[in-house]
Design a protein around this motif. Structure first.
Motif, short mmCIF file in Angstrom:
data_model
loop_
_atom_site.label_atom_id
_atom_site.label_comp_id
_atom_site.label_asym_id
_atom_site.label_seq_id
_atom_site.Cartn_x
_atom_site.Cartn_y
_atom_site.Cartn_z
N ASN A 76 -1.11 -0.56 -16.27
CA ASN A 76 0.32 -0.84 -16.38
C ASN A 76 1.03 -0.80 -15.03
OD1 ASN A 76 2.15 -1.63 -18.21
ND2 ASN A 76 1.94 0.19 -19.51
N LYS A 77 0.33 -1.24 -14.01
CA LYS A 77 0.88 -1.24 -12.66
C LYS A 77 0.49 -2.54 -11.98
CE LYS A 77 0.15 3.68 -11.90
NZ LYS A 77 -0.57 4.72 -11.21
N PRO A 78 1.25 -2.96 -10.98
CA PRO A 78 0.80 -4.12 -10.20
C PRO A 78 -0.52 -3.79 -9.51
CG PRO A 78 3.00 -3.38 -9.48
CD PRO A 78 2.51 -2.39 -10.49
N VAL A 79 -1.37 -4.78 -9.35
CA VAL A 79 -2.65 -4.56 -8.67
C VAL A 79 -2.69 -5.37 -7.38
CG1 VAL A 79 -5.15 -4.89 -8.82
CG2 VAL A 79 -3.91 -3.95 -10.77
N ILE A 80 -2.97 -4.69 -6.28
CA ILE A 80 -3.07 -5.33 -4.97
C ILE A 80 -4.55 -5.68 -4.78
CG2 ILE A 80 -2.48 -5.07 -2.50
CD1 ILE A 80 -0.22 -4.29 -4.65
N ARG A 81 -4.82 -6.94 -4.45
CA ARG A 81 -6.22 -7.36 -4.31
C ARG A 81 -6.59 -7.50 -2.84
NH1 ARG A 81 -3.21 -10.71 -7.14
NH2 ARG A 81 -3.31 -10.49 -9.40
N ILE A 82 -7.66 -6.82 -2.45
CA ILE A 82 -8.16 -6.95 -1.08
C ILE A 82 -9.64 -7.31 -1.20
CG2 ILE A 82 -8.43 -5.86 1.17
CD1 ILE A 82 -6.40 -3.76 0.44
N ALA A 83 -10.03 -8.42 -0.60
CA ALA A 83 -11.45 -8.80 -0.68
C ALA A 83 -12.18 -8.36 0.58
CB ALA A 83 -11.57 -10.30 -0.86
N ARG A 84 -13.43 -7.96 0.39
CA ARG A 84 -14.33 -7.78 1.54
C ARG A 84 -14.87 -9.18 1.80
NH1 ARG A 84 -17.45 -2.19 1.57
NH2 ARG A 84 -19.07 -3.43 2.55
N ILE A 85 -14.15 -9.95 2.55
CA ILE A 85 -14.51 -11.36 2.73
C ILE A 85 -13.92 -11.86 4.05
CG2 ILE A 85 -12.49 -12.48 1.66
CD1 ILE A 85 -14.39 -14.24 0.04
N ALA A 86 -14.44 -13.00 4.50
CA ALA A 86 -13.93 -13.66 5.70
C ALA A 86 -14.01 -12.75 6.92
CB ALA A 86 -12.49 -14.15 5.48
N GLY A 87 -15.15 -12.05 7.06
CA GLY A 87 -15.33 -11.22 8.26
C GLY A 87 -16.15 -9.96 8.05
N GLN A 88 -16.67 -9.75 6.81
CA GLN A 88 -17.44 -8.51 6.55
C GLN A 88 -18.89 -8.70 7.01
OE1 GLN A 88 -17.09 -5.48 6.15
NE2 GLN A 88 -19.07 -4.87 5.38
N PHE A 89 -19.04 -8.97 8.29
CA PHE A 89 -20.36 -9.34 8.81
C PHE A 89 -21.12 -8.17 9.44
CE2 PHE A 89 -17.81 -13.38 9.44
CZ PHE A 89 -18.35 -14.04 8.36
N ALA A 90 -20.43 -7.32 10.19
CA ALA A 90 -21.15 -6.28 10.97
C ALA A 90 -21.53 -5.09 10.09
CB ALA A 90 -20.26 -5.80 12.11
N LYS A 91 -22.75 -4.60 10.23
CA LYS A 91 -23.23 -3.48 9.41
C LYS A 91 -23.69 -2.30 10.25
CE LYS A 91 -23.07 -3.34 5.84
NZ LYS A 91 -21.79 -2.99 5.14
N LEU A 136 0.83 -1.21 0.00
CA LEU A 136 0.00 0.00 0.00
C LEU A 136 0.87 1.27 0.00
CD1 LEU A 136 -2.95 -1.13 2.29
CD2 LEU A 136 -3.01 -0.69 -0.16
N LYS A 137 2.06 1.15 0.51
CA LYS A 137 2.98 2.29 0.42
C LYS A 137 3.26 2.58 -1.06
CE LYS A 137 7.48 3.90 1.92
NZ LYS A 137 8.66 3.67 2.72
N ASN A 138 3.46 1.52 -1.82
CA ASN A 138 3.67 1.71 -3.27
C ASN A 138 2.46 2.32 -3.94
OD1 ASN A 138 6.27 0.82 -3.48
ND2 ASN A 138 5.68 -1.34 -3.73
N VAL A 139 1.27 1.92 -3.47
CA VAL A 139 0.04 2.49 -4.04
C VAL A 139 0.00 4.00 -3.75
CG1 VAL A 139 -2.48 2.47 -4.01
CG2 VAL A 139 -1.23 0.31 -3.80
N ALA A 140 0.33 4.36 -2.51
CA ALA A 140 0.30 5.79 -2.13
C ALA A 140 1.26 6.61 -2.98
CB ALA A 140 0.65 5.93 -0.65
N LEU A 141 2.35 5.96 -3.40
CA LEU A 141 3.36 6.67 -4.20
C LEU A 141 3.07 6.59 -5.70
CD1 LEU A 141 6.51 5.54 -2.17
CD2 LEU A 141 5.42 7.80 -2.15
N GLY A 142 1.92 6.00 -6.04
CA GLY A 142 1.52 5.95 -7.45
C GLY A 142 2.14 4.81 -8.24
N LYS A 143 2.74 3.84 -7.51
CA LYS A 143 3.43 2.77 -8.24
C LYS A 143 2.60 1.49 -8.37
CE LYS A 143 7.66 4.01 -6.00
NZ LYS A 143 8.61 3.44 -5.07
N ALA A 144 1.44 1.45 -7.73
CA ALA A 144 0.59 0.26 -7.81
C ALA A 144 -0.86 0.72 -7.64
CB ALA A 144 0.98 -0.74 -6.73
N PHE A 145 -1.78 -0.21 -7.88
CA PHE A 145 -3.21 0.12 -7.82
C PHE A 145 -3.86 -0.91 -6.90
CE2 PHE A 145 -7.60 0.16 -9.51
CZ PHE A 145 -7.80 1.52 -9.72
N VAL A 146 -4.86 -0.49 -6.14
CA VAL A 146 -5.51 -1.46 -5.25
C VAL A 146 -6.97 -1.66 -5.66
CG1 VAL A 146 -5.97 0.29 -3.45
CG2 VAL A 146 -5.98 -2.10 -2.83
#
Ligand code: PEP
Ligand code: CO
Length: 461
Positions: free
Chosen positions: A99-114, A52-62
């Motif tokens: 044209n950048k690495p993509v970091i994948r984060i799922a809303r999964i395995a715990g997205q229960f409380a609303k 995510l540091k790389n994402v903040a610096l514009g070098k990757a996408f999440v």
């Protein structure tokens, strides 16, 4: 961190609190959770933080996405696989586009409380507590099932563990292997000109994959497996507290000097990434208090009610060390409001010296009701907010680091529009969400194509 402990939030005012009648049940549940092992490790959390540091610096996408409200019933082989495959396909399209690495984060395995806008609702003339998520109460519309049940907190842990287990096992067994054919089918696209445009993109992505295979690059790790991190809203602080553990930080504990002071840190181990919702981000409130003490990368949702100066105070509170990319600001204003709010928020943050990840959630500011009262979102609004986010960041010398979507691998009919031309009349067909309307698999993939296209167009300029 001075004056902080996993339970220091209990001394602060709290929003969206759950009041349990069964106090003994809560105590038993929390004692049980306290003994159970972490669901994720510090090494994984630190790896995400570095990405995510790389994402903040514009070098990757999440790319972050998943259900609005995950149910215990979604813990099935098919549903987990469908979601993982969709995120994988979307990320491939985005890698090709941006044209950048993509970091994948799922809303999964715990997205229960609303969080809910109202604590109660009236169903068939009967007033009852609102559904607060599967880890709090039951969805079934009767007063009994809507009572907060503390044993659901323990159940949440085991459903998270089972989901995560299958996620990890299937990734390490080749679910993400690009050698296996991916379904890029465009049969649903009804407009010939759009179909033609997509076919070109799909062929370009396929060509890139074929090229990698031919030259043998696909033998490297990266094409056979992929990282998918887990995330959820850190709403239920009782639950999060029990899974917050003082653990060795594998990065700082191997270095010497001043850094060695942080050799152990508190990690929230219920997921790699937690975020604070738009309704619970009060500077002096319980959620901000909890979040300021954990070493994980964290998100903060920001909507139209966020005051620019308060945003900087919030960043100071949650990230006093000003770590780059530690905080992801998840903006969710709505397509009609983003131009009014985002530039001021970016300017305030830039002037403060903080370097967060800027992520656009084009879902939560674009929810509307049909005349017959069905909650939906329009594909064009979602796309418009994303496009504006990209342009506003670019104009401000900032980066749009990613997108945050509510989506599902199932063929649901909850959002209007997209290339299959879903209309409000068609919403009733497979409307299965227990909270907000999600993009279905085709709409989600289509969105990835269009966002990839925005990046490609910029490059061609
Ligand atoms: C959510 O992400 O499901 C949510 C409730 O978002 P927000 O806090 O932005 O309203
Ligand atoms: Co939602």
């Amino acid at each position: 961190m001075p004056d902080w402990s996993p339970s220091s939030w209990t001394a602060k005012p709290i929003k969206q609190d759950v009041v349990y009648e069964d106090k003994k049940g809560v105590q038993d549940a929390l004692e049980k959770l306290q003994k159970l092992p972490p669901l994720v490790t510090t090494r994984e959390i630190n790896n995400l933080k570095a990405s995510l540091k790389n994402v903040a610096l514009g070098k990757a996408f999440v790319l972050q996405g998943g259900d609005c409200a995950e149910l215990f019933d979604y813990c099935t082989q098919d549903m987990i696989e469908a979601k993982v495959k969709l995120l994988l396909q979307m990320s491939l399209v985005l890698i090709w586009g941006a044209n950048k690495p993509v970091i994948r984060i799922a809303r999964i395995a715990g997205q229960f409380a609303k969080p809910r806008s109202s604590p109660t609702e009236v169903v068939d003339g009967v007033e009852m507590p609102s559904f607060r998520g599967d880890n709090i109460n039951g969805f079934s519309a009767d007063v009994e099932s809507r009572q907060p049940d503390p044993s659901r907190l323990v159940s949440a842990y085991f459903h998270s563990a089972a989901t995560l287990n299958y996620l990890r096992a299937s990734l390490s067994s080749g679910l993400a292997d690009l050698h296996s054919p991916l379904d890029w089918g465009l049969g649903h696209v009804i407009t010939p000109s759009i179909k033609e445009k997509y076919s070109r993109t799909v062929n370009a992505v396929k060509d890139a994959l074929r090229f990698m295979r031919t030259v043998g690059i696909d033998k490297d790790r990266g094409i056979e497996t992929a990282d998918i991190y887990t995330s959820h809203e850190g709403l239920s602080l009782e639950y999060e507290q029990t899974l917050t553990r003082l653990l060795r930080n594998p990065v700082t504990s191997t270095s010497s000097g001043a850094m060695a002071q942080a050799a152990v840190e508190y990690y929230a181990t219920s997921a790699h990434f937690l975020w604070i919702g738009d309704r619970t981000r009060q500077l002096d409130g319980a959620h901000v208090e909890f979040f300021r003490g954990i070493a994980n990368p964290v998100g903060i949702k920001i909507g139209p009610s966020m005051v620019a100066d308060d945003l900087v105070s919030l960043l100071d509170a949650v990230n006093p060390a000003r770590e780059i990319g530690k905080v992801t600001l998840i903006s969710r204003y709505g397509a009609g409001k983003i131009a009014q709010f985002l530039p001021g928020h970016i300017a305030a943050v830039q002037a403060s010296g903080h370097v967060p990840v800027w992520q656009c959630d084009p879902m939560h500011g674009n929810t509307q009701s049909t005349p017959s009262g069905i909650k939906t979102r329009h594909f064009t609004d979602i796309l418009s907010e994303l496009r504006q986010a990209l342009e506003i960041h670019r104009a401000a010398g900032s980066f749009l680091g990613g997108m945050h979507l509510e989506l599902t691998g199932e063929a649901v009919t909850e959002c209007v529009g997209g290339a299959a031309g879903l209309t409000e009349d068609g919403l009733g067909e497979r409307y299965t969400t227990f909270c907000d309307p999600r993009l279905n698999e085709k709409q989600a993939l289509e969105l990835a194509f269009l966002v990839a296209g925005f990046y490609r167009q910029e490059e061609d300029k």
